[in-house]
Enzyme design. Structure first.
Site, PDB file in Angstrom:
ATOM      1  NE  ARG A 188      56.519 106.344   7.586  1.00 26.67           N
ATOM      2  CZ  ARG A 188      57.250 107.447   7.735  1.00 26.67           C
ATOM      3  NH1 ARG A 188      57.582 107.858   8.941  1.00 26.67           N
ATOM      4  NH2 ARG A 188      57.669 108.102   6.683  1.00 26.67           N
ATOM      5  CE  LYS A 248      40.408  89.030   6.296  1.00 25.62           C
ATOM      6  NZ  LYS A 248      39.534  88.152   5.479  1.00 25.62           N
ATOM      7  CD  GLU A 277      29.080  87.891   8.084  1.00 30.25           C
ATOM      8  OE1 GLU A 277      29.725  86.835   8.119  1.00 30.25           O
ATOM      9  OE2 GLU A 277      29.231  88.762   7.196  1.00 30.25           O
ATOM     10  CE  LYS A 291      36.878  87.823  12.287  1.00 29.63           C
ATOM     11  NZ  LYS A 291      36.315  88.802  11.413  1.00 29.63           N
ATOM     12  CD  GLU A 335      41.458  85.307   4.166  1.00 36.42           C
ATOM     13  OE1 GLU A 335      40.942  86.162   4.895  1.00 36.42           O
ATOM     14  OE2 GLU A 335      41.121  85.119   2.992  1.00 36.42           O
ATOM     15  NE  ARG A 347      40.733  86.997   9.369  1.00 34.08           N
ATOM     16  CZ  ARG A 347      40.994  88.106  10.019  1.00 34.08           C
ATOM     17  NH1 ARG A 347      42.174  88.285  10.564  1.00 34.08           N
ATOM     18  NH2 ARG A 347      40.092  89.047  10.139  1.00 34.08           N
ATOM     19  CG  ASN A 373      36.778  84.922   3.243  1.00 30.63           C
ATOM     20  OD1 ASN A 373      36.475  85.864   3.964  1.00 30.63           O
ATOM     21  ND2 ASN A 373      38.022  84.692   2.839  1.00 30.63           N
ATOM     22  CG  HIS A 380      32.184  86.457   2.611  1.00 32.23           C
ATOM     23  ND1 HIS A 380      31.593  85.613   3.537  1.00 32.23           N
ATOM     24  CD2 HIS A 380      32.318  87.650   3.243  1.00 32.23           C
ATOM     25  CE1 HIS A 380      31.399  86.271   4.670  1.00 32.23           C
ATOM     26  NE2 HIS A 380      31.821  87.507   4.520  1.00 32.23           N
ATOM     27  CG  HIS A 404      32.287  89.791  -2.244  1.00 31.53           C
ATOM     28  ND1 HIS A 404      33.594  89.506  -1.913  1.00 31.53           N
ATOM     29  CD2 HIS A 404      31.827  90.559  -1.256  1.00 31.53           C
ATOM     30  CE1 HIS A 404      33.887  90.086  -0.762  1.00 31.53           C
ATOM     31  NE2 HIS A 404      32.833  90.725  -0.338  1.00 31.53           N
ATOM     32  CG  HIS A 406      28.678  92.234   3.907  1.00 30.04           C
ATOM     33  ND1 HIS A 406      29.467  91.846   2.832  1.00 30.04           N
ATOM     34  CD2 HIS A 406      29.153  91.556   4.979  1.00 30.04           C
ATOM     35  CE1 HIS A 406      30.369  90.985   3.247  1.00 30.04           C
ATOM     36  NE2 HIS A 406      30.210  90.789   4.553  1.00 30.04           N
TER      37      HIS A 406
HETATM   38  P1  NAD Z   1      26.918  99.554   8.821  1.00 35.27           P
HETATM   39  O1  NAD Z   1      28.125  99.922   9.562  1.00 35.27           O
HETATM   40  O2  NAD Z   1      26.593 100.280   7.573  1.00 35.27           O
HETATM   41  O3  NAD Z   1      25.676  99.659   9.819  1.00 35.27           O
HETATM   42  C1  NAD Z   1      24.395  99.356   9.339  1.00 35.27           C
HETATM   43  C2  NAD Z   1      23.410 100.488   9.624  1.00 35.27           C
HETATM   44  O4  NAD Z   1      23.066 100.465  11.001  1.00 35.27           O
HETATM   45  C3  NAD Z   1      23.941 101.895   9.350  1.00 35.27           C
HETATM   46  O5  NAD Z   1      22.911 102.675   8.830  1.00 35.27           O
HETATM   47  C4  NAD Z   1      24.307 102.397  10.746  1.00 35.27           C
HETATM   48  O6  NAD Z   1      24.245 103.787  10.822  1.00 35.27           O
HETATM   49  C5  NAD Z   1      23.251 101.762  11.578  1.00 35.27           C
HETATM   50  N1  NAD Z   1      23.553 101.500  12.976  1.00 35.27           N
HETATM   51  C6  NAD Z   1      24.706 100.992  13.485  1.00 35.27           C
HETATM   52  N2  NAD Z   1      24.542 100.723  14.796  1.00 35.27           N
HETATM   53  C7  NAD Z   1      23.299 101.112  15.125  1.00 35.27           C
HETATM   54  C8  NAD Z   1      22.539 101.064  16.327  1.00 35.27           C
HETATM   55  N3  NAD Z   1      23.037 100.501  17.422  1.00 35.27           N
HETATM   56  N4  NAD Z   1      21.299 101.583  16.307  1.00 35.27           N
HETATM   57  C9  NAD Z   1      20.780 102.103  15.162  1.00 35.27           C
HETATM   58  N5  NAD Z   1      21.422 102.119  13.984  1.00 35.27           N
HETATM   59  C10 NAD Z   1      22.671 101.627  13.971  1.00 35.27           C
HETATM   60  O7  NAD Z   1      26.898  98.008   8.414  1.00 35.27           O
HETATM   61  P2  NAD Z   1      27.414  96.660   9.095  1.00 35.27           P
HETATM   62  O8  NAD Z   1      26.498  95.605   8.618  1.00 35.27           O
HETATM   63  O9  NAD Z   1      27.652  96.813  10.543  1.00 35.27           O
HETATM   64  O10 NAD Z   1      28.855  96.463   8.435  1.00 35.27           O
HETATM   65  C11 NAD Z   1      28.988  96.196   7.061  1.00 35.27           C
HETATM   66  C12 NAD Z   1      30.417  96.440   6.664  1.00 35.27           C
HETATM   67  O11 NAD Z   1      31.267  95.587   7.417  1.00 35.27           O
HETATM   68  C13 NAD Z   1      30.703  96.175   5.209  1.00 35.27           C
HETATM   69  O12 NAD Z   1      31.420  97.247   4.663  1.00 35.27           O
HETATM   70  C14 NAD Z   1      31.571  94.916   5.225  1.00 35.27           C
HETATM   71  O13 NAD Z   1      32.487  94.877   4.165  1.00 35.27           O
HETATM   72  C15 NAD Z   1      32.263  95.081   6.537  1.00 35.27           C
HETATM   73  N6  NAD Z   1      32.751  93.808   7.116  1.00 35.27           N
HETATM   74  C16 NAD Z   1      34.033  93.787   7.559  1.00 35.27           C
HETATM   75  C17 NAD Z   1      34.519  92.634   8.139  1.00 35.27           C
HETATM   76  C18 NAD Z   1      35.925  92.623   8.681  1.00 35.27           C
HETATM   77  O14 NAD Z   1      36.403  91.555   9.071  1.00 35.27           O
HETATM   78  N7  NAD Z   1      36.586  93.762   8.771  1.00 35.27           N
HETATM   79  C19 NAD Z   1      33.725  91.499   8.274  1.00 35.27           C
HETATM   80  C20 NAD Z   1      32.403  91.565   7.824  1.00 35.27           C
HETATM   81  C21 NAD Z   1      31.919  92.729   7.241  1.00 35.27           C
HETATM   82  N1  GLY Z   2      35.171  88.410   7.928  1.00 34.80           N
HETATM   83  C1  GLY Z   2      36.253  87.665   7.405  1.00 34.80           C
HETATM   84  C2  GLY Z   2      37.505  87.756   8.214  1.00 34.80           C
HETATM   85  O1  GLY Z   2      37.540  88.461   9.190  1.00 34.80           O
HETATM   86  O2  GLY Z   2      38.456  87.127   7.893  1.00 34.80           O
END
Ligand code: NAD
Ligand code: GLY
Length: 369
Positions: free
Chosen positions: A121, A143, A185, A227, A237, A242, A246, A249, A253, A267
């Site tokens: 939980r 998020k 971003e 942020k 949001e 917030r 987006n 996005h 998307h 992404h």
């Molecule tokens: P990811 O986590 O897939 O990382 C990208 C690639 O880089 C992967 O292959 C990973 O293994 C590699 N990698 C990571 N750090 C490394 C390093 N220091 N050296 C070498 N390789 C490395 O992708 P991302 O772009 O970090 O994240 C994308 C995700 O984030 C999506 O799922 C998206 O929906 C999510 N997201 C979430 C939020 C939120 O607010 N929670 C906001 C934006 C995006």
């Molecule tokens: N990346 C969008 C949010 O955190 O709200």
């Protein structure tokens, strides 16, 4: 050391940013160690590139680590990986007062954050983001989510981390394409409400993308401060502030859905194209000066990012892309709110966008862009 507080009452936490912080993280992780050990979830790329120095520093401080390495890539944000991760965490007898460390990009951060939100939980977690995208966006704000067959991030929770540790030097091993995706971003914060920061991006983006430490740290701090302020103001949001995060996005998307949420279009790349589309759609609606949209498009392309449907490698019709948008979790009573702009740094939420106009705009894009 730069410390950016995220002010959320009893859920407040600090974001600490410093070159080399991964080697010295033990000092900040000590309060989260229980029974002498810390559980770290990472992916196999980060396990080889960044985990060793974190682990060495923890070992030197007498902290034992248990590491759960997951496969890299978006497909890890799945029911199957969540279930496997929960089983491993439960086998390690994680308790509610424990904190799990998420070491990796947005995929690891989103999955581990969601696992932490439901494990017994709700237990704690710490974010140690290692991609530019995760350092400037996903590790902050709580998020968390996984993807399902119905779409991306459709199952998740708001669950704030207890601490975020950002070491910009961890980006030294990140592939250039991933740095670019994260840079989209960064640019987003300028486009939302900080035109001077967009100017800075135009002047310094190339240095940042080449790994210049000063430009990189400046952009990370600027982004994280932006942020943190938005999240403190509208954590879940609700007020609409917030939602400004987006920007790009909704168009993005649709492009990701069309390309299968994977390597074809990352992404951040989809967000880049989506932001350029949002600006050009704003121009088409008579809301935004054409020069502003041209600057946005030119800067994203100069950074090696896609700035149109075609740049994104997508050949779908406007109707197909709008159909993808209709599955967006932001749909409200049959309407889809859009982030549009009156200019650079003047993004706003428009709840009355006519989807027929979006369809026509996208169909006209092919000829224009
Ligand atoms: P990811 O986590 O897939 O990382 C990208 C690639 O880089 C992967 O292959 C990973 O293994 C590699 N990698 C990571 N750090 C490394 C390093 N220091 N050296 C070498 N390789 C490395 O992708 P991302 O772009 O970090 O994240 C994308 C995700 O984030 C999506 O799922 C998206 O929906 C999510 N997201 C979430 C939020 C939120 O607010 N929670 C906001 C934006 C995006
Ligand atoms: N990346 C969008 C949010 O955190 O709200």
């Amino acid at each position: 050391m730069t410390v950016v507080p995220v002010a959320l009452g009893e859920r407040s936490y600090d974001i600490r940013i410093e070159d080399g912080l991964l080697n010295r993280a033990a000092e900040y992780l000590k309060p989260y160690v229980r029974g002498g050990r810390l559980v770290i979830v990472t992916d196999s790329h980060v396990e080889t590139t960044q985990l060793p120095r974190l682990r060495a520093g923890l070992a030197a401080a007498g902290i034992e680590t248990r590491v759960i390495p997951l496969p890299p890539g978006e497909s890890t944000k799945s029911w199957a990986q969540l279930e496997a991760l929960m089983d491993e965490l439960l086998a390690l007898e994680i308790e509610r007062k424990d904190h799990i460390v998420a070491l990796g990009g947005g995929v690891i951060g989103d999955l581990v954050g969601f696992a932490a939100s439901i494990l017994k939980r709700g237990c704690g977690f710490v974010q140690i983001p290692t991609t530019l995208l995760a350092q400037v966006d996903s590790s902050v704000g709580g998020k968390t989510a996984i993807n399902t067959t119905a779409g991306k991030n459709l199952v998740g929770a708001f669950h704030q981390p207890a601490l975020v540790l950002i070491d910009p030097t961890s980006l030294d091993t990140l592939p250039r394409r991933e740095v670019g995706a994260g840079y989209a971003e960064v640019v987003k914060y300028g486009l939302i409400d900080d035109p001077a920061f967009f100017d800075w991006c135009e002047t310094n983006g190339t240095r940042l993308l080449a790994g210049d430490p000063e430009a990189r740290s400046y952009a990370i701090e600027k982004s994280v401060r932006a942020k943190a302020a938005i999240v403190a103001d509208d954590e879940q949001e609700r007020s609409g502030r917030r939602a400004l995060l987006n920007l790009g996005h909704t168009f993005g998307h649709a492009l990701e859905a069309e390309t299968g949420y994977g390597e074809r279009l990352l992404h951040g790349e989809a967000v880049a194209a989506g932001m350029a589309l949002a600006f050009r759609f704003s121009v088409a609606q008579g809301l935004c000066p054409a020069e502003d949209a041209e600057r946005v498009t030119a800067h994203l392309r100069a950074a090696g990012l896609p700035a149109s449907v075609r740049d994104a490698g997508v050949a779908a019709s406007g109707a197909t892309l709008v159909a993808h948008m209709m599955h967006d979790k932001k749909m409200e009573g049959g309407k889809l709110p859009f982030l549009l702009a009156h200019g650079i740094g003047q993004t706003y939420l428009d709840r009355e966008v006519d989807l027929a106009a979006v369809t026509a705009f996208l169909d006209g894009e092919d000829a224009a862009a």
